[in-house]
Motif scaffolding. Sequence first.
Motif, mmCIF file in Angstrom:
data_model
loop_
_atom_site.group_PDB
_atom_site.id
_atom_site.type_symbol
_atom_site.label_atom_id
_atom_site.label_comp_id
_atom_site.label_asym_id
_atom_site.label_seq_id
_atom_site.Cartn_x
_atom_site.Cartn_y
_atom_site.Cartn_z
ATOM 1 N N GLY A 51 0.813 -1.210 0.000
ATOM 2 C CA GLY A 51 0.000 0.000 0.000
ATOM 3 C C GLY A 51 0.847 1.260 0.000
ATOM 4 O O GLY A 51 0.538 2.225 -0.702
ATOM 5 N N GLY A 52 1.934 1.252 0.756
ATOM 6 C CA GLY A 52 2.839 2.403 0.759
ATOM 7 C C GLY A 52 3.484 2.635 -0.592
ATOM 8 O O GLY A 52 3.639 3.772 -1.041
ATOM 9 N N ALA A 53 3.832 1.538 -1.273
ATOM 10 C CA ALA A 53 4.419 1.670 -2.608
ATOM 11 C C ALA A 53 3.405 2.252 -3.589
ATOM 12 O O ALA A 53 3.747 3.091 -4.434
ATOM 13 C CB ALA A 53 4.913 0.315 -3.099
ATOM 14 N N ILE A 54 2.143 1.845 -3.468
ATOM 15 C CA ILE A 54 1.101 2.393 -4.341
ATOM 16 C C ILE A 54 0.881 3.871 -4.039
ATOM 17 O O ILE A 54 0.721 4.684 -4.963
ATOM 18 C CB ILE A 54 -0.198 1.585 -4.180
ATOM 19 N N ILE A 55 0.909 4.244 -2.770
ATOM 20 C CA ILE A 55 0.739 5.650 -2.400
ATOM 21 C C ILE A 55 1.873 6.494 -2.974
ATOM 22 O O ILE A 55 1.650 7.593 -3.489
ATOM 23 C CB ILE A 55 0.646 5.802 -0.873
ATOM 24 N N ILE A 56 3.096 5.981 -2.918
ATOM 25 C CA ILE A 56 4.226 6.720 -3.498
ATOM 26 C C ILE A 56 4.058 6.859 -5.004
ATOM 27 O O ILE A 56 4.325 7.922 -5.574
ATOM 28 C CB ILE A 56 5.562 6.035 -3.141
ATOM 29 N N ALA A 57 3.606 5.796 -5.664
ATOM 30 C CA ALA A 57 3.391 5.865 -7.113
ATOM 31 C C ALA A 57 2.340 6.918 -7.457
ATOM 32 O O ALA A 57 2.510 7.687 -8.414
ATOM 33 C CB ALA A 57 2.974 4.502 -7.649
ATOM 34 N N VAL A 58 1.267 6.983 -6.684
ATOM 35 C CA VAL A 58 0.242 7.998 -6.919
ATOM 36 C C VAL A 58 0.829 9.388 -6.702
ATOM 37 O O VAL A 58 0.586 10.308 -7.487
ATOM 38 C CB VAL A 58 -0.971 7.755 -5.995
ATOM 39 N N GLY A 59 1.617 9.537 -5.652
ATOM 40 C CA GLY A 59 2.219 10.832 -5.372
ATOM 41 C C GLY A 59 3.176 11.296 -6.454
ATOM 42 O O GLY A 59 3.278 12.486 -6.734
ATOM 43 N N GLN A 60 3.864 10.371 -7.077
ATOM 44 C CA GLN A 60 4.841 10.739 -8.090
ATOM 45 C C GLN A 60 4.250 10.858 -9.490
ATOM 46 O O GLN A 60 4.789 11.579 -10.324
ATOM 47 C CB GLN A 60 5.989 9.721 -8.113
ATOM 48 N N VAL A 61 3.141 10.155 -9.754
ATOM 49 C CA VAL A 61 2.593 10.135 -11.109
ATOM 50 C C VAL A 61 1.333 10.982 -11.244
ATOM 51 O O VAL A 61 1.224 11.801 -12.160
ATOM 52 C CB VAL A 61 2.304 8.672 -11.544
ATOM 53 N N LEU A 62 0.382 10.799 -10.347
ATOM 54 C CA LEU A 62 -0.908 11.453 -10.522
ATOM 55 C C LEU A 62 -0.981 12.858 -9.938
ATOM 56 O O LEU A 62 -1.647 13.726 -10.510
ATOM 57 C CB LEU A 62 -2.017 10.592 -9.914
ATOM 58 N N VAL A 63 -0.345 13.087 -8.822
ATOM 59 C CA VAL A 63 -0.436 14.413 -8.195
ATOM 60 C C VAL A 63 0.155 15.509 -9.090
ATOM 61 O O VAL A 63 -0.438 16.585 -9.199
ATOM 62 C CB VAL A 63 0.198 14.401 -6.784
ATOM 63 N N PRO A 64 1.278 15.291 -9.778
ATOM 64 C CA PRO A 64 1.762 16.360 -10.674
ATOM 65 C C PRO A 64 0.799 16.691 -11.810
ATOM 66 O O PRO A 64 0.844 17.792 -12.355
ATOM 67 C CB PRO A 64 3.075 15.804 -11.224
#
Length: 75
Positions: A51-64
């Motif tokens: 779950g933490g890895a998915i959260i990091i992926a969202v933070g790096q890909v979708l938030v920008p």
Amino acid sequence: MEFFKTGVTLLQNIVTLLGAAAIIGGLVEVGKSQADNNPAVRATGIAMFVGGAIIIAVGQVLVPELSSMLTLPKT
């Protein structure tokens, strides 16, 4: 417009840090499960890690992508 870009960058950093905290928490749970030989806690730790890895992926890909949504067309 610079305010929104700064806000998106801050949000990206916060989401990434939360994901890293979840990964660290998952690793701690897996370590505790190894000491206690408890498969249920191990499964919880692995789920937290993923779950933490998915959260990091969202933070790096979708938030920008939010910054491109917030830009207004120039008139």
